[in-house]
Each structure stands twice: as C-alpha cells, then as structure tokens.
Design a protein around this motif. Sequence first.
Motif, mmCIF file in Angstrom:
data_model
loop_
_atom_site.group_PDB
_atom_site.id
_atom_site.type_symbol
_atom_site.label_atom_id
_atom_site.label_comp_id
_atom_site.label_asym_id
_atom_site.label_seq_id
_atom_site.Cartn_x
_atom_site.Cartn_y
_atom_site.Cartn_z
ATOM 1 N N SER A 75 -4.563 -4.508 3.952
ATOM 2 C CA SER A 75 -3.322 -3.792 4.260
ATOM 3 C C SER A 75 -3.692 -2.529 5.031
ATOM 4 N N GLY A 76 -3.373 -2.526 6.316
ATOM 5 C CA GLY A 76 -3.831 -1.446 7.195
ATOM 6 C C GLY A 76 -3.041 -0.168 7.102
ATOM 7 N N CYS B 248 6.136 -4.139 -6.170
ATOM 8 C CA CYS B 248 4.765 -4.631 -6.036
ATOM 9 C C CYS B 248 3.769 -3.622 -6.614
ATOM 10 N N ASP B 249 2.598 -4.106 -6.978
ATOM 11 C CA ASP B 249 1.511 -3.221 -7.389
ATOM 12 C C ASP B 249 1.048 -2.418 -6.173
ATOM 13 N N LEU B 250 0.612 -1.180 -6.416
ATOM 14 C CA LEU B 250 0.245 -0.264 -5.340
ATOM 15 C C LEU B 250 -1.260 -0.244 -5.089
ATOM 16 N N LEU B 251 -1.618 -0.169 -3.807
ATOM 17 C CA LEU B 251 -3.010 -0.059 -3.377
ATOM 18 C C LEU B 251 -3.137 1.090 -2.379
ATOM 19 N N PRO B 252 -4.298 1.706 -2.264
ATOM 20 C CA PRO B 252 -4.517 2.647 -1.164
ATOM 21 C C PRO B 252 -4.487 1.902 0.176
ATOM 22 N N PRO B 253 -4.006 2.539 1.250
ATOM 23 C CA PRO B 253 -4.080 1.880 2.555
ATOM 24 C C PRO B 253 -5.528 1.594 2.920
ATOM 25 N N GLY B 254 -5.731 0.486 3.606
ATOM 26 C CA GLY B 254 -7.088 0.066 3.941
ATOM 27 C C GLY B 254 -7.721 -0.808 2.881
ATOM 28 N N ASP C 98 0.830 -1.206 0.000
ATOM 29 C CA ASP C 98 0.000 0.000 0.000
ATOM 30 C C ASP C 98 0.866 1.257 0.000
ATOM 31 N N GLN C 99 0.234 2.366 -0.321
ATOM 32 C CA GLN C 99 0.957 3.606 -0.581
ATOM 33 C C GLN C 99 1.656 4.159 0.651
ATOM 34 N N SER C 100 1.155 3.856 1.848
ATOM 35 C CA SER C 100 1.819 4.362 3.049
ATOM 36 C C SER C 100 3.177 3.704 3.238
ATOM 37 N N PHE C 101 3.302 2.426 2.851
ATOM 38 C CA PHE C 101 4.607 1.768 2.870
ATOM 39 C C PHE C 101 5.475 2.264 1.724
ATOM 40 N N ALA C 102 4.880 2.399 0.547
ATOM 41 C CA ALA C 102 5.636 2.818 -0.635
ATOM 42 C C ALA C 102 6.233 4.208 -0.456
#
Length: 506
Positions: A240-241, A210-216, A177-181
């Motif tokens: 992914s929290g 990895c492909d990106l997702l919004p958190p949550g 997720d984007q917060s990790f990225a």
Amino acid sequence: MVESMTMRSLIIIDVGTTSIRGLLFDETGSIRTTEQRDNPPVYYPDGRVEQDPATWLEKLYSILSACRQTAESQGLQTEALVLTAQRSSVIPVDREGTALRPAIMWQDKRTDQICAALSDRGPEIYQRSGANLSPVFSAAKMRWIRENEPSVYQHTEKMVGIQDFLIHSLTGRFVTDQSFASRTNLMNLRDRCWDEDLLRIFNVDRSLLCDLLPPGSIAGSVGPSAAARSGLPQGLPVISGGGDQNCAALGQGVYQGGTLVANTGTGSYLIAHADQPVLDAQRRLVCNASAIPGAYIVEASILTSGSIYRWFFEQFYSTPPEEEKTFHQIDTEARSSPPGAEGVILLPYFKGAGTPWWNPRATGTFLNLTLGTRRGDMARAVLEGIAAEFRTNLGLIEGLTGEIKRVNVAGGLTTLDLYNQIQADLMEKPVYHSPVKEATALGAWVNGVITLGLHSSIQGALQSALGSQHPKLYTPNPATQGTYRRLIQRRETVIKAIEESGFYSL
C-alpha cells in the motif's frame, strides 16, 4: 565468466478519478511502460457521483497482465505491486469482498445535510482527525448508507476505499493504510488509530473498518485467484503506497521541512511536510498522515484552477471547427498584459472556495473591468488569481510548518512559463518546475523500493529516478513586488467585504 544480474521491477497501480493507470518501473526509477484504461464515474444532476466497482477490477487485471507481459519481454523480474489511489470514496462490501452497491465517490454531495446537522461537532472532528467535517470525507458517506440503505448496511462486512477494494481482490485481506484513513474523519491523527469518539459521532461500527497499516507496508501477497487473472506469480508482495496526493508530494520531493509542492491541475493542492500533527486554530488547513511512515502533511486545496483557464479559453478564444484548438493565442495575450493585469482581479471560486475560505456557495468573479480592459488582461488575471490563492495559503502553511524556502510546481498549467514566473513573483519564493511527469506513481515507487530494500533512503531513490534531469528555476522579480502585494491586499479586502455582506447567501 560473470553472470549478468536480472534487472528488478515494480508495477505501480494509480487509480485516479477518471482512469486507472499501471506503470512498470525498473529498480533505478525508469518507467518501462505505461498502461491506462479510462474509467470515469457517473455524475448525476443532483450532485451524486457513483461508480461500478467491478469496472476497477476488470481494468486492474487487464493492466496487470499487460505490465507482466512487458516485464517478461524486457527481461525484468517483478518484485512487487504497489497501489495508490484517489481518497475518500466508499464501497460497502460483503465478506467475500463483493460490492453491495455502487461506490460513493469522493466528490459526491449527498451528505450535505448530514454534515450540516453535525456542524456543532466540527471543531471536535477537526481536532481529532485533522480534517474539517465535509461531504468529501468518508465518514459522512458511511452514515448516509446506514440511515438511507439499512439493508445494505446490515449486510456489510467492511466499508472500504478503492485501494482497499483492490487490495482485497489481490490478497484476500481487508486492510488500509493510515494516509487513506486520515481522509475519513474517523482516524485519530495523533495515535493513528480509529477514534472511538469519532465513530460515535458518525454512528459507524468499528467492526466495519479495515485494519490499519503504516503507508509503505506490505498489505499481503497475490492470491491464487488474482494470480490466475493477471498471470503474476502467487505470493508476489502487494504494497500500500499511500493516497494519491500524499504520494504525489513525495514524488515531488516533499519529505522534509522547507519545501512546498504546488500542483495545478483541474484544481490545485499545496502540500508541505510536518514531523508532527499541526492544526490551524481557525480550521483553515487540513493535516493528514503523509505517504512517509510516521510523518504528516499539511494540505491546502483550491477547487478550480487550471479548469478556469481552460474555461476562459473555450469561451473567449473560439477557433474555426477545422482548426486545431491550441492555447498559443491566449498564452501570448496573457504575456502581453503587465503584472497586475491592468487592475483586473479574479476570484477563482467557480465551484466554491476551498482553503482558507471554505465557502461552497462562493462563485467566480472578475473585478475592475473597464472599457479599456483587454481579453489578455483577463487571461492574465486568471493566472494571477490562482497564484494569489497560493500566496494566501503559503502564509498559513508557513505559520504551522516553518519557513518555506522553495516551491516545487507541477501540473498541466505549469507548462506555461508565464504562469510559473507569476507563481514565483506572487509567492516571493524560488519556484522549481519539476521534470517529473508521473509524481504520484513515482512517490508510490519510492515507498515500494524502500520497503523492499532496493534503496536505502528517499533522497537516494529520488535521485536515482531523476538521473540527469534538473528542474527549471524561476526566481522572484523584485520589480513586481509592490504591484503584487497591493493585489493581495485589495483582493482580501474584497473577499472579506463579500463574506460580511452575506452576498453568497442572498
């Protein structure tokens, strides 16, 4: 006859630096059980820090099995798993998700030379990613693997973080997720996509990310192998929290402007909310994607804080071996010293200076010691030195995000009333000591229940979890204002003088 409804629950997995924890929350936000497995990394004398990724999997499935059994025994229906974890560690894996070498942990220093060689690109990296060029972040670690372990790089399918590694084991998908990225130095902070220019700077192939997702986001569902190992049902959603500090800020109520969280642990973080990316012209603060989808956080870090108070206690407050070590005496003596600690000043740079000075060579310093200085004055100076760093960073954060009206404090050192009052007095803000003991897991739970539709708002979810608990308020004492403003002025004069003298480079 009215049938009783089954209470729903979520399992939160929180991977820290030295342990992995699982918390079973019910849908109201009450914690039904906590499972913890110690899992510290290996620290090498040359600054490398590594960990065997297989240990996370072993402990993950042990925790999931234990949480599942508790849920079943309490008649709870598990609706999802939510993952949060430490940020910026790197694991190269093959297409099956098997690690090709030990994880390079976030605090590993082996990439110092790579970062030094790229220093002229620092402003561009900050403008694009929101984070300074640093050995902490993931990109330099990926480049190090390419340059120093070419065979590993050649056989790598993906470069993953710890949370990505666990999500793949659970679901078979390579996503993050984007917060990790935003802690990699590779994601563009504005469009929240991998940035081609940053990839070229660090010489990292896009195909390895990895492909990106919004958190949550729902990252996938529990697959057959994970179901067999954990006993959880196949198809259970895996969410992914968000990153650990991002989730901690959410759990402490940072979801809109005007609130700052100050978390004092071994080190400290100050985090505030922003609706849009906000960057500091002098690159002193970091801006990351928030755990809240589409939002941002502005972050300052102090590398050593609570660890200094413990160090001072262990060095200057010895107790006989047969007696239990407690902090009662040091706390009492610190309280006996007046505001300003009789002129004693601490610069709390025991592992270098973080925000806003960013000097890895800086060291801890006590100033203004005399023959009249007491041990308690130095103990109080430790507390004031940490809070003075907060005051300096608070001013910078307000310059980017607007006025901070309240500060929510948490962390081990905040069990000391004196320290909380010092924070209120030095920051000249009302300070609220939160009753939340598991802020990171709570923030991940909030994201999970909103994603599943069990709560409709962040505010409502937090209110449900807190129930009748209320924070303790510390209001600034006007009588200390002059003393502490002089303290801030004197310490910043000293810091600048030391920097300009080149002392740390001698």
